[in-house]
Design a protein around this motif. Structure first.
Motif, mmCIF file in Angstrom:
data_model
loop_
_atom_site.group_PDB
_atom_site.id
_atom_site.type_symbol
_atom_site.label_atom_id
_atom_site.label_comp_id
_atom_site.label_asym_id
_atom_site.label_seq_id
_atom_site.Cartn_x
_atom_site.Cartn_y
_atom_site.Cartn_z
ATOM 1 N N LEU A 237 0.889 -1.158 0.000
ATOM 2 C CA LEU A 237 0.000 0.000 0.000
ATOM 3 C C LEU A 237 0.921 1.200 0.000
ATOM 4 C CD1 LEU A 237 -2.439 -1.312 2.689
ATOM 5 C CD2 LEU A 237 -2.903 -1.086 0.253
ATOM 6 N N ILE A 238 0.869 1.982 -1.051
ATOM 7 C CA ILE A 238 1.838 3.066 -1.213
ATOM 8 C C ILE A 238 1.151 4.406 -1.376
ATOM 9 C CG2 ILE A 238 3.654 1.572 -2.131
ATOM 10 C CD1 ILE A 238 2.885 2.459 -4.917
ATOM 11 N N THR A 239 1.918 5.444 -1.046
ATOM 12 C CA THR A 239 1.416 6.805 -1.155
ATOM 13 C C THR A 239 2.588 7.748 -1.429
ATOM 14 O OG1 THR A 239 0.002 8.465 -0.085
ATOM 15 C CG2 THR A 239 1.594 7.342 1.327
ATOM 16 N N HIS A 240 2.252 8.966 -1.719
ATOM 17 C CA HIS A 240 3.260 10.011 -1.903
ATOM 18 C C HIS A 240 3.830 10.388 -0.532
ATOM 19 C CE1 HIS A 240 4.990 13.936 -2.847
ATOM 20 N NE2 HIS A 240 4.988 13.552 -4.115
ATOM 21 N N PRO A 241 5.134 10.664 -0.438
ATOM 22 C CA PRO A 241 5.728 10.999 0.869
ATOM 23 C C PRO A 241 5.050 12.163 1.585
ATOM 24 C CG PRO A 241 7.453 10.678 -0.763
ATOM 25 C CD PRO A 241 6.141 10.628 -1.502
ATOM 26 N N LYS A 242 4.529 13.124 0.847
ATOM 27 C CA LYS A 242 3.874 14.280 1.473
ATOM 28 C C LYS A 242 2.558 13.892 2.150
ATOM 29 C CE LYS A 242 5.977 17.830 -1.339
ATOM 30 N NZ LYS A 242 5.789 18.899 -2.309
ATOM 31 N N LEU A 243 2.005 12.732 1.790
ATOM 32 C CA LEU A 243 0.742 12.303 2.394
ATOM 33 C C LEU A 243 0.947 11.347 3.567
ATOM 34 C CD1 LEU A 243 -1.429 11.758 -0.802
ATOM 35 C CD2 LEU A 243 -1.501 13.669 0.799
ATOM 36 N N ARG A 244 2.179 11.005 3.852
ATOM 37 C CA ARG A 244 2.499 10.013 4.893
ATOM 38 C C ARG A 244 1.894 10.392 6.248
ATOM 39 N NH1 ARG A 244 8.642 8.598 6.113
ATOM 40 N NH2 ARG A 244 8.581 8.947 3.911
ATOM 41 N N GLU A 245 1.841 11.664 6.566
ATOM 42 C CA GLU A 245 1.333 12.103 7.872
ATOM 43 C C GLU A 245 -0.150 12.471 7.852
ATOM 44 O OE1 GLU A 245 3.127 11.604 10.499
ATOM 45 O OE2 GLU A 245 4.732 10.918 9.165
ATOM 46 N N ASN A 246 -0.801 12.388 6.719
ATOM 47 C CA ASN A 246 -2.232 12.687 6.626
ATOM 48 C C ASN A 246 -3.001 11.617 7.400
ATOM 49 O OD1 ASN A 246 -4.960 12.231 5.362
ATOM 50 N ND2 ASN A 246 -4.391 14.133 4.314
ATOM 51 N N ALA A 247 -3.815 12.031 8.367
ATOM 52 C CA ALA A 247 -4.522 11.087 9.244
ATOM 53 C C ALA A 247 -5.471 10.177 8.464
ATOM 54 C CB ALA A 247 -5.289 11.850 10.318
ATOM 55 N N LEU A 248 -6.169 10.713 7.490
ATOM 56 C CA LEU A 248 -7.106 9.906 6.702
ATOM 57 C C LEU A 248 -6.358 8.852 5.878
ATOM 58 C CD1 LEU A 248 -10.017 9.404 5.831
ATOM 59 C CD2 LEU A 248 -9.704 11.143 4.065
ATOM 60 N N VAL A 249 -5.261 9.253 5.257
ATOM 61 C CA VAL A 249 -4.461 8.322 4.458
ATOM 62 C C VAL A 249 -3.874 7.235 5.360
ATOM 63 C CG1 VAL A 249 -2.352 8.105 3.066
ATOM 64 C CG2 VAL A 249 -3.985 9.953 2.601
ATOM 65 N N ARG A 250 -3.320 7.621 6.501
ATOM 66 C CA ARG A 250 -2.756 6.632 7.432
ATOM 67 C C ARG A 250 -3.823 5.647 7.903
ATOM 68 N NH1 ARG A 250 -0.381 10.633 10.823
ATOM 69 N NH2 ARG A 250 -1.696 9.798 12.447
ATOM 70 N N SER A 251 -5.008 6.149 8.222
ATOM 71 C CA SER A 251 -6.096 5.297 8.699
ATOM 72 C C SER A 251 -6.566 4.323 7.612
ATOM 73 C CB SER A 251 -7.262 6.173 9.163
ATOM 74 O OG SER A 251 -8.347 5.366 9.555
ATOM 75 N N LEU A 252 -6.686 4.840 6.395
ATOM 76 C CA LEU A 252 -7.117 3.980 5.289
ATOM 77 C C LEU A 252 -6.074 2.905 4.997
ATOM 78 C CD1 LEU A 252 -9.166 3.211 3.179
ATOM 79 C CD2 LEU A 252 -8.214 4.968 1.683
ATOM 80 N N ILE A 253 -4.807 3.261 5.001
ATOM 81 C CA ILE A 253 -3.746 2.272 4.773
ATOM 82 C C ILE A 253 -3.785 1.207 5.865
ATOM 83 C CG2 ILE A 253 -1.235 1.933 4.841
ATOM 84 C CD1 ILE A 253 -0.967 4.478 3.163
ATOM 85 N N ARG A 254 -3.963 1.600 7.109
ATOM 86 C CA ARG A 254 -4.049 0.638 8.216
ATOM 87 C C ARG A 254 -5.235 -0.319 8.027
ATOM 88 N NH1 ARG A 254 -2.725 4.418 11.772
ATOM 89 N NH2 ARG A 254 -4.871 4.972 12.197
ATOM 90 N N THR A 255 -6.390 0.227 7.647
ATOM 91 C CA THR A 255 -7.599 -0.581 7.447
ATOM 92 C C THR A 255 -7.437 -1.534 6.273
ATOM 93 O OG1 THR A 255 -8.961 1.187 8.369
ATOM 94 C CG2 THR A 255 -10.082 -0.460 7.017
ATOM 95 N N LEU A 256 -6.906 -1.042 5.166
ATOM 96 C CA LEU A 256 -6.684 -1.898 4.003
ATOM 97 C C LEU A 256 -5.659 -2.988 4.299
ATOM 98 C CD1 LEU A 256 -6.602 0.782 1.154
ATOM 99 C CD2 LEU A 256 -8.369 -0.953 1.528
ATOM 100 N N ALA A 257 -4.606 -2.640 5.012
ATOM 101 C CA ALA A 257 -3.579 -3.630 5.350
ATOM 102 C C ALA A 257 -4.169 -4.752 6.197
ATOM 103 C CB ALA A 257 -2.407 -2.955 6.077
ATOM 104 N N ALA A 258 -5.029 -4.405 7.149
ATOM 105 C CA ALA A 258 -5.666 -5.431 7.988
ATOM 106 C C ALA A 258 -6.544 -6.355 7.144
ATOM 107 C CB ALA A 258 -6.488 -4.766 9.094
ATOM 108 N N ALA A 259 -7.287 -5.795 6.206
ATOM 109 C CA ALA A 259 -8.146 -6.611 5.340
ATOM 110 C C ALA A 259 -7.318 -7.519 4.431
ATOM 111 C CB ALA A 259 -9.058 -5.706 4.509
ATOM 112 N N ILE A 260 -6.227 -6.992 3.906
ATOM 113 C CA ILE A 260 -5.358 -7.787 3.023
ATOM 114 C C ILE A 260 -4.705 -8.912 3.820
ATOM 115 C CG2 ILE A 260 -3.219 -7.726 1.681
ATOM 116 C CD1 ILE A 260 -4.149 -4.897 0.733
#
Length: 169
Positions: free
Chosen positions: A139-162
């Protein structure tokens, strides 16, 4: 969507990529492994028998993903065998959903992620022929979005499902 988006140009905020690394200039989290196998409809396999080796595949119509999807095992595995065993490709899909539907309908045999193929009614995994080692799912993103709370939360949720699905493989 199977299109590879350019996260550097911000065509998307998050991408799911089956690969061995996230990509240059991107940050990501390894979310699990993606295993593949060869599948065929039970009716088709009863008619033609179970293949025991790659050489036996000439007895079957082949369903594959388009070669324009280079990050997909379901495309690359056949490409590596192309022409070497008298196989005939009869169905080319541009999505794994369409590929799975064709295999389930008995159009031919094909490579699918195990989390898809193992759940298809009337379809059998052909374990006599190995597709290869599982690939990492990032699950990848742009470095500038790494600290965005929504992006971090979505990555965490998707990772758990995967990770939950990867235990099924």
């Amino acid at each position: 969507d199977n299109n590879v988006v350019d996260l550097v140009r911000r065509q998307a905020d998050i991408a799911v990529r089956p690969d061995m690394r996230p990509g240059d200039g991107l940050v990501g989290q390894r979310a699990g492994k993606l295993a593949h196998a060869l599948y065929g409809a039970a009716v088709l396999l009863e008619r033609h028998g179970l293949p025991q080796s790659i050489a036996d595949l000439h007895r079957y119509a082949i369903c594959t993903l388009t070669p324009t999807l280079p990050h997909f095992t379901a495309s690359n595995w056949w490409k590596e065998l192309d022409g070497s065993h008298g196989m005939r490709v009869t169905f080319i899909a541009n999505t794994e959903t369409a590929l799975a539907a064709a295999i389930a309908a008995g159009v031919g045999i094909g490579v699918l992620p195990r989390f898809i193929g193992d759940r298809l009614d009337g379809v059998r995994r052909l374990s006599s022929i190995q597709i290869g080692e599982p690939v990492d799912i990032w699950l990848i993103t742009h470095p500038k979005l790494r600290e965005n709370a929504l992006v971090r939360s979505l990555i965490r949720t998707l990772a758990a499902a995967i990770r939950k699905d990867s235990r099924l493989s």
